[in-house]
Design an enzyme around this catalytic site. Structure first.
Site, PDB file in Angstrom:
ATOM      1  N   CYS A  16       0.836  -1.205   0.000  1.00 57.57           N
ATOM      2  CA  CYS A  16       0.000   0.000   0.000  1.00 57.57           C
ATOM      3  C   CYS A  16       0.867   1.249   0.000  1.00 57.57           C
ATOM      4  CB  CYS A  16      -0.918  -0.009   1.223  1.00 57.57           C
ATOM      5  SG  CYS A  16      -1.901   1.486   1.403  1.00 57.57           S
TER       6      CYS A  16
ATOM      7  N   CYS B  46       0.270   3.395   3.535  1.00 59.92           N
ATOM      8  CA  CYS B  46       0.631   2.896   4.876  1.00 59.92           C
ATOM      9  C   CYS B  46       1.835   1.973   4.827  1.00 59.92           C
ATOM     10  CB  CYS B  46      -0.563   2.200   5.543  1.00 59.92           C
ATOM     11  SG  CYS B  46      -0.938   0.547   4.892  1.00 59.92           S
TER      12      CYS B  46
ATOM     13  N   ASP C 126      26.179  20.138  54.340  1.00 60.91           N
ATOM     14  CA  ASP C 126      27.563  20.115  53.882  1.00 60.91           C
ATOM     15  C   ASP C 126      28.125  18.702  53.982  1.00 60.91           C
ATOM     16  OD1 ASP C 126      27.351  22.786  53.498  1.00 60.91           O
ATOM     17  OD2 ASP C 126      28.790  23.391  55.042  1.00 60.91           O
TER      18      ASP C 126
END
Length: 574
Positions: free
Chosen positions: A122, A125, A358
């Site tokens: 096709c 598609c 820290d």
């Protein structure tokens, strides 16, 4: 033949097909659900099941739907694409086998010659809608790789990515139909008028795969089967869009078609038919090669919430690099993920917390709230008992970090963590050295602190990476403990989030005012610091962990720091 890269593992056995299977899928145009009966034989074709729709009526009132089907047949499109261009949304028709649907259309149109000379592949598609009806395609390309991957999920969705050339070819066929039947029936190419290849593919493939893996197919799910359709022979067909849309910065990325589909559609909508046919044939040219496809699987991220305590004074929250050199062998987030990650088999992680301490600061008390995002987990679902085992496994894997209240949370909790960084109170304790001998009377001004406003210039230790400014922060309360050693005491302080505690103690050469040293009238320095609490109602307290006792260690000798030297800073608020 459509191709895909086979999985390295051996193909597992597929569940046997049943004679009749019920699968729930979302309806195409509504939020409801539709029950689809799937059988090993095609549904019985009936002419009443097919309608051309009111828009296929000519100006003289004559229905021309059969003529449209004839034009599509002559153009070589497959019977499924004929349904698409007719705007047919009776999706059970797309479930019919190829020859059954051809027979249905021939009977409806009273034309036995339809699709008798259709091209093998096709042109609109690339054979996708025919191939997805083949059992071998569904099994080899979708089902077996999925079962071999070891994925665990509840419900799944299907994502289809098309090449840009298929968008161009849809427009090519649309312009061809417009030239034959006029604008009244083919005025504008839109989802309402033409069914997309993606939608038709999902209608056919969703119920079939769902029945084989015994999982419901929905349009919205956390687990995704991602199908990317490729067609190398037609890549050049969309390149004219890039040339025509340079001023709009359009880039046709054929290697990532989904990223450019919307841009290509926008560009095509801006072209007249005359402009379009300068570059593309109408109807689209035949193709001699089928599509190929790449299939991947993915699961949305999941989010785990909890609190962590850090007991090591030499551990950063995240990996820390200076001038390309790593400092420290591990980080908090790495230790947590290394223990937790294998239970979920994710492809990566992201770690977030309500602030950070820290590198040389311990996080004690009830811990710091965190969220661990597991990216693309193969095993996202665990029971409450299993989460308890995961937490236990983490806490026995290391003595540097312990976690508590581990549980599944939502993504929205990330914003809650961010708000906690700026707006919540935090509690600390610090071991402080004082140049004078310490007495309770001398420390009395500390206990009198209540909602004291500080003016903190950007600390020297972080000035290399933060903008120079003065930040106003609040110390809500403070207390102290006098120790047996004459020059030391423990400071307990509760402050606004974002307060620099070290600078509040030693003053940072006068850059933080007032400070503990100025309040006591002597030199002070901070030797050890612990975060004792982060005020945030997250996550819900469901699974505590045993708290380890950690006391301060009084050094035998004191060397007052040079405040201009590099500090072990990895934090934002201490």
């Amino acid at each position: 033949m459509a191709s895909t890269t086979p999985p390295a593992t051996s193909a597992p056995e597929l569940p046997p097909s049943t004679v009749s299977t019920t699968t729930t899928t979302s309806a195409a145009n509504s939020g409801g659900s539709t029950t689809v009966r799937q059988s090993t034989t095609d549904p019985a074709p009936t002419t009443s099941a097919f309608q051309f729709g009111e828009r296929f009526v000519a100006a003289d009132g004559q229905r021309v739907g059969r003529d449209v089907v004839g034009v599509l047949s002559d153009a070589g499109v497959c019977v499924y694409c004929a349904l698409r261009f007719l705007g047919e949304r009776t999706y059970t028709l797309y479930l019919l086998g190829h020859q059954t649907l051809i027979a249905t259309l021939r009977n409806v149109c009273e034309n036995q010659a339809l699709f008798s000379a259709a091209h093998p592949i096709c042109p609109t598609c690339f054979g996708v809608l025919t191939k997805c009806h083949e059992t071998t395609f569904v099994d080899d390309v979708l089902v077996r790789p999925l079962l071999a991957g070891g994925w665990k999920f509840n419900g799944w969705s299907l994502t289809v990515t098309l090449p840009v050339s298929l968008v161009v070819r849809d427009y090519s066929m649309w312009h061809h139909l417009r030239s034959r039947f006029g604008d009244s029936m083919f005025g504008k190419l839109a989802e309402e008028t033409v069914v997309s290849i993606k939608e038709a593919f999902k209608w056919v493939t969703g119920p079939v795969v769902g029945s084989k893996i015994n999982q419901s197919f929905t349009y919205k799910a956390n687990f995704h089967i991602n199908v990317q359709i490729l067609h190398a022979a037609t890549i050049s067909e969309s390149q004219f869009l890039q040339q025509n849309q340079r001023r709009r910065k359009f880039a046709c990325q054929t290697t990532t078609p989904e990223a450019s589909i919307h841009t290509a559609t926008s560009a095509l909508q801006g072209l007249t038919r005359d402009q379009f046919i300068k570059h593309c044939a109408c109807p689209p040219a035949k193709v001699d090669t089928e599509f190929t496809c790449q299939v991947t699987f993915s699961h949305d991220s999941i989010y785990l919430g909890g609190r962590y305590c850090k007991y090591s004074p030499n551990l950063s929250q995240s990996p820390w690099f200076i001038d390309g050199q790593r400092h420290g062998d591990y980080s908090i987030e790495e230790l947590i993920y290394q223990a937790i990650g294998p239970f979920f088999e994710g492809s990566g992680y992201k770690f977030s917390a309500s602030g950070r301490e820290d590198m040389d600061v311990r996080m004690l008390g009830n811990g710091r709230p965190f969220v661990l995002e597991i990216v693309n987990p193969k095993k996202p679902h665990h029971t409450d008992e299993e989460y308890g085992e995961i937490q236990k496994r983490m806490n026995t894997s290391t003595d540097k970090v312990q976690i508590s209240h581990l549980q599944r949370v939502s993504q929205e909790n990330l914003s809650l963590l961010k708000a906690g960084e700026e707006n919540k109170r935090k509690a600390y304790r610090a071991l402080v050295w004082c140049s004078k001998e310490v007495t309770a009377e001398m420390l009395a001004p500390i206990r009198a602190i209540k909602d004291l406003t500080l003016a903190q210039k950007t600390p020297l230790r972080v000035l290399h990476r933060r903008t120079l400014s003065t930040r106003m922060k609040v110390v809500h309360s403070a207390d102290f403990e006098v120790l047996d050693t004459p020059h030391f005491f423990v400071l307990h302080v509760t402050t606004q989030a974002g307060t620099y505690i070290k600078e509040f103690v030693h003053g940072d050469l006068g850059r933080t005012t007032p400070n503990i040293g100025s309040m006591l009238g002597c030199d002070t320095d901070i030797l050890q610091l612990d975060v004792m609490g982060v005020e945030l109602d997250f996550p819900p307290p469901i699974r505590p962990a045993p708290l380890l006792p950690y006391a301060f260690k009084i050094p035998e000798r004191i060397c007052v720091r040079d405040f201009k030297s590099h500090d072990q800073d990895m934090g934002e608020d201490v």
